[in-house]
Design an enzyme around this catalytic site. Sequence first.
Site, PDB file in Angstrom:
ATOM      1  N   GLU A  90       1.196  -1.297   0.448  1.00  0.00           N
ATOM      2  CA  GLU A  90       0.081  -0.071   0.420  1.00  0.00           C
ATOM      3  C   GLU A  90       1.696   1.606  -0.240  1.00  0.00           C
ATOM      4  O   GLU A  90       2.153   1.027   0.065  1.00  0.00           O
ATOM      5  CB  GLU A  90      -1.001   0.429   1.053  1.00  0.00           C
ATOM      6  CG  GLU A  90      -2.088   1.185   1.265  1.00  0.00           C
ATOM      7  CD  GLU A  90      -2.124   1.069   2.686  1.00  0.00           C
ATOM      8  OE1 GLU A  90      -1.459   0.933   4.109  1.00  0.00           O
ATOM      9  OE2 GLU A  90      -3.341   1.854   3.529  1.00  0.00           O
ATOM     10  N   LYS A 124      -9.744   2.044  -2.253  1.00  0.00           N
ATOM     11  CA  LYS A 124      -9.796   1.071  -0.399  1.00  0.00           C
ATOM     12  C   LYS A 124     -11.064   1.685  -0.305  1.00  0.00           C
ATOM     13  O   LYS A 124     -11.407   3.196  -0.036  1.00  0.00           O
ATOM     14  CB  LYS A 124      -8.331   1.723   0.404  1.00  0.00           C
ATOM     15  CG  LYS A 124      -8.499   1.187   1.350  1.00  0.00           C
ATOM     16  CD  LYS A 124      -6.806   1.586   2.304  1.00  0.00           C
ATOM     17  CE  LYS A 124      -7.288   1.360   3.597  1.00  0.00           C
ATOM     18  NZ  LYS A 124      -5.522   1.385   4.029  1.00  0.00           N
ATOM     19  N   CYS A 150      -4.232  -3.190   3.217  1.00  0.00           N
ATOM     20  CA  CYS A 150      -4.118  -2.959   4.245  1.00  0.00           C
ATOM     21  C   CYS A 150      -5.643  -2.858   5.039  1.00  0.00           C
ATOM     22  O   CYS A 150      -6.299  -4.377   5.209  1.00  0.00           O
ATOM     23  CB  CYS A 150      -4.061  -1.024   4.747  1.00  0.00           C
ATOM     24  SG  CYS A 150      -2.636  -1.358   6.255  1.00  0.00           S
TER      25      CYS A 150
HETATM   26  N1  CDV Z   1      -3.319   1.831   6.878  1.00  0.00           N
HETATM   27  C1  CDV Z   1      -4.063   0.594   7.476  1.00  0.00           C
HETATM   28  O1  CDV Z   1      -4.917   0.422   7.156  1.00  0.00           O
HETATM   29  N2  CDV Z   1      -3.658   0.906   8.526  1.00  0.00           N
HETATM   30  C2  CDV Z   1      -4.629  -0.066   9.615  1.00  0.00           C
HETATM   31  C3  CDV Z   1      -4.257  -0.414  10.825  1.00  0.00           C
HETATM   32  C4  CDV Z   1      -4.384   1.559  11.536  1.00  0.00           C
HETATM   33  C5  CDV Z   1      -4.485  -0.195  12.114  1.00  0.00           C
HETATM   34  C6  CDV Z   1      -4.316  -2.064   9.576  1.00  0.00           C
HETATM   35  O2  CDV Z   1      -5.951  -2.494   9.369  1.00  0.00           O
HETATM   36  O3  CDV Z   1      -3.551  -2.538   8.947  1.00  0.00           O
END
Ligand code: CDV
Length: 311
Positions: free
Chosen positions: A47, A124, A169
Amino acid sequence: MARIVTVAAAQLGPIQQAEGRQSVVARMIALMEEAHAKGATFIVYPELALTTFFPRWYEEDRSKMDHWFEAAMPSAATQPLFDKARAFGMAMSFGYAELTPDGHHFNSSILVDRNGTIVGKYRKTHLPGHVEFDTERSHQHLEKRYFEPGDTGFPVWNFEGGLMGMAICNDRRWPETYRVMGLQGVEMVVLGFNTPSVNSQRGAEGLDDRLFHHRLSCQAGAYQNATWVVAVAKAGTEDGNHLMGGTLIVDPNGKIVGELDHEDDGVLVHACDLDDTVFGKETIFDFKRHRRTEHYGLITERTGVGAPLGR
Ligand code: CDV
């Protein structure tokens, strides 16, 4: 005949604020060379691969953060990456901050075929964090300030001889992410992440717990949808802020077949047989035979928790 996708999960170590795109792209090309030497034909980067994880920094005037965004893709800085991929005949996926011509800001990732053509884009969906500066947190996570929730949904593409999906993510923690792609027959989900190694609202939740939740989410998503999952970290300490590693590949039975054990630039290569998805899809997770959609209405009717349906 087996349908093999030899994938390289290309982890990036930390990117400091001061490091420019050109330098990062050179690192990505070095990883691509290593992946190519190891036989990979598809490389997946994290990401926001081109920059530091800038949403940790608060800026009152949001437009001052636009320099972290890409207004074009390929851009001048990323063109060498596209050129190298085409020369190697290497498909790729990476994440970046996208600024659209009409001024929208997304946390995006793309699928690029072996000819260097962008054939898929995902934005996202599940943005974590908050909009305003939060004095209660040990560090800021301002994705909700700098990005809009994605407008793409979770499409699946015919890509590299199989059915390919993307997530980014925080999306990996949500079963809906995988199931929407599972219902399109997805055979491989690729995703990048930037995960701080400490929970900003609960300091006791450190690296071990964070890695546990990460593996749990990816393994469950893979198993419950009989799909490969390739999850790629940006890791290490960026300007004093630590991001966990844990780049891994999960098979359609939910088992981790490989995981990097460091926080630097590095590749994890695995020959994934897409036909390994067939058994799960035709037996315990044969959705057509076993799903009971008449009981799933709340999943789309409600966002938050509401009244119990029982007495
Ligand atoms: N970049 C992200 O989406 N990070 C989140 C953190 C903040 C929990 C994740 O789900 O890894």
